[in-house]
Write a protein that holds these residues in place. Structure first.
Motif, PDB file in Angstrom:
ATOM      1  N   ALA A   9       0.834  -1.202   0.000  1.00  8.24           N
ATOM      2  CA  ALA A   9       0.000   0.000   0.000  1.00  8.24           C
ATOM      3  C   ALA A   9       0.869   1.253   0.000  1.00  8.24           C
ATOM      4  CB  ALA A   9      -0.925  -0.012   1.214  1.00  8.24           C
ATOM      5  N   LYS A  10       1.897   1.278   0.812  1.00  8.23           N
ATOM      6  CA  LYS A  10       2.798   2.430   0.871  1.00  8.23           C
ATOM      7  C   LYS A  10       3.542   2.610  -0.446  1.00  8.23           C
ATOM      8  CE  LYS A  10       6.508   4.439   3.678  1.00  8.23           C
ATOM      9  NZ  LYS A  10       7.403   4.238   4.849  1.00  8.23           N
ATOM     10  N   LEU A  11       3.989   1.504  -1.037  1.00  9.10           N
ATOM     11  CA  LEU A  11       4.711   1.550  -2.313  1.00  9.10           C
ATOM     12  C   LEU A  11       3.844   2.166  -3.407  1.00  9.10           C
ATOM     13  CD1 LEU A  11       7.220   0.624  -4.039  1.00  9.10           C
ATOM     14  CD2 LEU A  11       5.935  -1.491  -4.457  1.00  9.10           C
ATOM     15  N   ALA A  12       2.574   1.772  -3.453  1.00  7.12           N
ATOM     16  CA  ALA A  12       1.682   2.212  -4.521  1.00  7.12           C
ATOM     17  C   ALA A  12       0.992   3.538  -4.219  1.00  7.12           C
ATOM     18  CB  ALA A  12       0.624   1.145  -4.784  1.00  7.12           C
ATOM     19  N   GLY A  13       1.071   4.001  -2.981  1.00 10.68           N
ATOM     20  CA  GLY A  13       0.400   5.244  -2.620  1.00 10.68           C
ATOM     21  C   GLY A  13      -1.090   5.092  -2.450  1.00 10.68           C
ATOM     22  N   VAL A  14      -1.534   3.902  -2.039  1.00 12.46           N
ATOM     23  CA  VAL A  14      -2.948   3.655  -1.783  1.00 12.46           C
ATOM     24  C   VAL A  14      -3.100   3.171  -0.350  1.00 12.46           C
ATOM     25  CG1 VAL A  14      -3.385   3.092  -4.196  1.00 12.46           C
ATOM     26  CG2 VAL A  14      -2.838   1.255  -2.596  1.00 12.46           C
ATOM     27  N   SER A  15      -4.335   3.025   0.089  1.00 16.19           N
ATOM     28  CA  SER A  15      -4.580   2.564   1.449  1.00 16.19           C
ATOM     29  C   SER A  15      -4.528   1.039   1.529  1.00 16.19           C
ATOM     30  CB  SER A  15      -5.945   3.057   1.941  1.00 16.19           C
ATOM     31  OG  SER A  15      -6.982   2.434   1.196  1.00 16.19           O
ATOM     32  N   GLN A  16      -4.309   0.527   2.728  1.00 19.30           N
ATOM     33  CA  GLN A  16      -4.359  -0.922   2.930  1.00 19.30           C
ATOM     34  C   GLN A  16      -5.763  -1.450   2.631  1.00 19.30           C
ATOM     35  OE1 GLN A  16      -2.364  -2.515   6.497  1.00 19.30           O
ATOM     36  NE2 GLN A  16      -1.559  -0.447   6.901  1.00 19.30           N
ATOM     37  N   ARG A  17      -6.751  -0.626   2.928  1.00 21.30           N
ATOM     38  CA  ARG A  17      -8.133  -1.023   2.635  1.00 21.30           C
ATOM     39  C   ARG A  17      -8.323  -1.238   1.138  1.00 21.30           C
ATOM     40  NH1 ARG A  17     -13.493   2.415   4.530  1.00 21.30           N
ATOM     41  NH2 ARG A  17     -15.061   0.955   3.735  1.00 21.30           N
ATOM     42  N   ILE A  19      -6.000  -2.197  -0.994  1.00 24.14           N
ATOM     43  CA  ILE A  19      -5.337  -3.470  -1.330  1.00 24.14           C
ATOM     44  C   ILE A  19      -6.249  -4.639  -0.987  1.00 24.14           C
ATOM     45  CG2 ILE A  19      -3.371  -4.976  -0.856  1.00 24.14           C
ATOM     46  CD1 ILE A  19      -2.607  -2.498  -2.420  1.00 24.14           C
ATOM     47  N   ARG A  20      -6.852  -4.595   0.195  1.00 24.12           N
ATOM     48  CA  ARG A  20      -7.727  -5.692   0.610  1.00 24.12           C
ATOM     49  C   ARG A  20      -8.969  -5.756  -0.276  1.00 24.12           C
ATOM     50  NH1 ARG A  20      -5.841  -4.035   5.825  1.00 24.12           N
ATOM     51  NH2 ARG A  20      -7.574  -2.558   6.037  1.00 24.12           N
ATOM     52  N   PHE A  21      -9.470  -4.588  -0.710  1.00 19.21           N
ATOM     53  CA  PHE A  21     -10.638  -4.565  -1.593  1.00 19.21           C
ATOM     54  C   PHE A  21     -10.315  -5.260  -2.914  1.00 19.21           C
ATOM     55  CE2 PHE A  21     -12.830  -2.406  -5.141  1.00 19.21           C
ATOM     56  CZ  PHE A  21     -14.138  -2.755  -4.840  1.00 19.21           C
ATOM     57  N   TYR A  22      -9.181  -4.922  -3.524  1.00 22.72           N
ATOM     58  CA  TYR A  22      -8.796  -5.564  -4.779  1.00 22.72           C
ATOM     59  C   TYR A  22      -8.555  -7.055  -4.588  1.00 22.72           C
ATOM     60  CZ  TYR A  22      -8.198  -0.916  -6.830  1.00 22.72           C
ATOM     61  OH  TYR A  22      -8.415   0.357  -7.312  1.00 22.72           O
ATOM     62  N   GLU A  23      -8.071  -7.411  -3.414  1.00 21.68           N
ATOM     63  CA  GLU A  23      -7.860  -8.832  -3.117  1.00 21.68           C
ATOM     64  C   GLU A  23      -9.212  -9.550  -3.013  1.00 21.68           C
ATOM     65  OE1 GLU A  23      -5.315 -11.615   0.024  1.00 21.68           O
ATOM     66  OE2 GLU A  23      -5.547  -9.463   0.377  1.00 21.68           O
ATOM     67  N   ASN A  24     -10.162  -8.949  -2.337  1.00 24.45           N
ATOM     68  CA  ASN A  24     -11.487  -9.550  -2.202  1.00 24.45           C
ATOM     69  C   ASN A  24     -12.194  -9.679  -3.548  1.00 24.45           C
ATOM     70  OD1 ASN A  24     -11.247  -9.781   0.590  1.00 24.45           O
ATOM     71  ND2 ASN A  24     -12.203  -7.792   0.987  1.00 24.45           N
ATOM     72  N   GLU A  25     -11.873  -8.765  -4.481  1.00 30.32           N
ATOM     73  CA  GLU A  25     -12.467  -8.804  -5.816  1.00 30.32           C
ATOM     74  C   GLU A  25     -11.766  -9.809  -6.731  1.00 30.32           C
ATOM     75  OE1 GLU A  25     -15.140  -7.241  -7.081  1.00 30.32           O
ATOM     76  OE2 GLU A  25     -15.598  -6.435  -5.091  1.00 30.32           O
ATOM     77  N   GLY A  26     -10.710 -10.447  -6.230  1.00 32.13           N
ATOM     78  CA  GLY A  26      -9.992 -11.444  -7.017  1.00 32.13           C
ATOM     79  C   GLY A  26      -8.948 -10.871  -7.952  1.00 32.13           C
ATOM     80  N   SER A  40       1.778 -12.010   2.010  1.00 28.49           N
ATOM     81  CA  SER A  40       2.621 -11.106   1.228  1.00 28.49           C
ATOM     82  C   SER A  40       2.283 -11.240  -0.255  1.00 28.49           C
ATOM     83  CB  SER A  40       4.103 -11.409   1.463  1.00 28.49           C
ATOM     84  OG  SER A  40       4.422 -12.717   1.027  1.00 28.49           O
ATOM     85  N   PHE A  41       2.745 -10.245  -1.007  1.00 29.64           N
ATOM     86  CA  PHE A  41       2.479 -10.178  -2.439  1.00 29.64           C
ATOM     87  C   PHE A  41       3.791 -10.237  -3.215  1.00 29.64           C
ATOM     88  CE2 PHE A  41      -0.960  -8.083  -0.254  1.00 29.64           C
ATOM     89  CZ  PHE A  41      -2.100  -8.551  -0.898  1.00 29.64           C
ATOM     90  N   ALA A  42       3.842 -11.122  -4.213  1.00 31.93           N
ATOM     91  CA  ALA A  42       5.039 -11.290  -5.023  1.00 31.93           C
ATOM     92  C   ALA A  42       5.104 -10.218  -6.113  1.00 31.93           C
ATOM     93  CB  ALA A  42       5.052 -12.686  -5.645  1.00 31.93           C
ATOM     94  N   SER A  43       6.199 -10.259  -6.886  1.00 25.60           N
ATOM     95  CA  SER A  43       6.429  -9.226  -7.900  1.00 25.60           C
ATOM     96  C   SER A  43       5.342  -9.210  -8.972  1.00 25.60           C
ATOM     97  CB  SER A  43       7.806  -9.421  -8.540  1.00 25.60           C
ATOM     98  OG  SER A  43       7.891 -10.702  -9.143  1.00 25.60           O
ATOM     99  N   ASP A  44       4.791 -10.384  -9.293  1.00 23.29           N
ATOM    100  CA  ASP A  44       3.739 -10.398 -10.319  1.00 23.29           C
ATOM    101  C   ASP A  44       2.487  -9.662  -9.842  1.00 23.29           C
ATOM    102  OD1 ASP A  44       3.212 -12.445  -8.418  1.00 23.29           O
ATOM    103  OD2 ASP A  44       1.905 -13.466  -9.847  1.00 23.29           O
ATOM    104  N   GLN A  45       2.245  -9.662  -8.525  1.00 21.56           N
ATOM    105  CA  GLN A  45       1.107  -8.940  -7.974  1.00 21.56           C
ATOM    106  C   GLN A  45       1.365  -7.427  -7.922  1.00 21.56           C
ATOM    107  OE1 GLN A  45      -1.927 -10.630  -7.319  1.00 21.56           O
ATOM    108  NE2 GLN A  45      -0.647 -12.028  -8.517  1.00 21.56           N
ATOM    109  N   VAL A  46       2.638  -7.070  -7.783  1.00 15.18           N
ATOM    110  CA  VAL A  46       3.002  -5.651  -7.891  1.00 15.18           C
ATOM    111  C   VAL A  46       2.662  -5.148  -9.295  1.00 15.18           C
ATOM    112  CG1 VAL A  46       4.901  -3.984  -7.802  1.00 15.18           C
ATOM    113  CG2 VAL A  46       4.820  -5.866  -6.153  1.00 15.18           C
TER     114      VAL A  46
END
Length: 257
Positions: A9-17, A19-26, A40-46
């Motif tokens: 979240a810090k790297l991308a300049g977005v909130s942790q919420r 990140i979790r939202f995009y994760e919940n959406e698949g 944790s998230f690997a480089s492909d997820q970055v």
């Protein structure tokens, strides 16, 4: 390199919420470390998160982003090339509008003369760019490059009065749909439905002009495109209320005979 949720979240300049939202959406997939059970998230997820943010900057709705990124044949190189073209188109549009502002400032100061056509040229060019970006592949596949180019040129040459008339007709369609969308099932044989159809048919005739003669069959084909494309559904539903697109399609299918 791997990133925990807060780090990504810090790297991308977005909130942790977010990140979790995009994760919940698949759209993002975290992995758990077997030693400490941390996620944790690997480089492909970055890279995937970068793609999501690119598409969000381009104004795409979440449903369309999911359709693109979760497609079996998704290719990141092709996606980046398409995003580059879309951003270049935006750059051209903004440059045109800035040039218009500068010329209008000079005109208001009495430093130059502007025709009425010039005052609206950049706006019409921006609309062509936006339409190409949003719907270009579909309409070119359906109607052919030559016909689309003729329609674009016709739009650019259209007078301010004609553009205003189209906008008024569209507002009539929106208002009519809002009135029909109530607690009861809309009556397709009502005068309200007839008025919506008449306004939309008049809008279509103006929009197509000489580039494409009006026909009931082509009008129904346009309605089918509305029903199948989430961007059209969002456009009409946002303007007139949930279910507006489906109602408009039903009205067109009922009267375009």
């Amino acid at each position: 390199m791997r990133y925990q949720t807060n780090e990504l979240a810090k790297l991308a300049g977005v909130s942790q919420r977010t990140i979790r939202f995009y994760e919940n959406e698949g759209l993002l997939v975290a992995q758990r470390d077997p030693e400490n059970n941390y996620r944790s998230f690997a480089s492909d997820q970055v890279d995937r998160l970068q793609q999501i943010l690119f598409y969000r900057e381009l104004g795409l709705p979440l449903a369309q982003i999911k359709q693109i990124l979760l497609a079996p044949d998704f290719n990141i190189l092709q996606a980046l090339q398409e995003q580059e073209q879309a951003l270049l188109a935006q750059q051209t549009r903004i440059a045109g509008l800035l040039a218009l502002v500068q010329r209008t400032l000079d005109y208001q100061k009495g430093a130059l003369i502007m025709s009425d056509q010039e005052k609206f040229a950049a706006f019409k060019a921006a609309q062509v760019t936006n339409n190409e970006q949003a719907y270009g592949p579909e309409i070119r596949q359906k109607y052919g490059d030559a016909q689309v180019e003729r329609a674009n040129q016709q739009w650019l040459a259209r007078s301010a009065a004609a553009v205003q008339q189209m906008q008024q007709l569209e507002q009539q369609v929106f208002a009519g749909l809002r009135q029909l969308l109530g607690p009861t099932t809309p009556d397709l044989d009502s005068s309200g439905s007839q008025q919506v159809f008449a306004a939309h048919r008049a809008w279509v005739r103006l929009a197509w002009g000489q580039a494409k003669p009006y026909s009931a069959e082509a009008h129904r084909g346009l309605a089918a495109m509305y029903a199948a494309d989430p961007r059209f559904i969002k456009y009409y539903d946002d303007a007139a209320g949930p279910g507006a697109t489906a109602l408009l399609v039903a009205i067109i299918d009922h009267y375009a005979r």
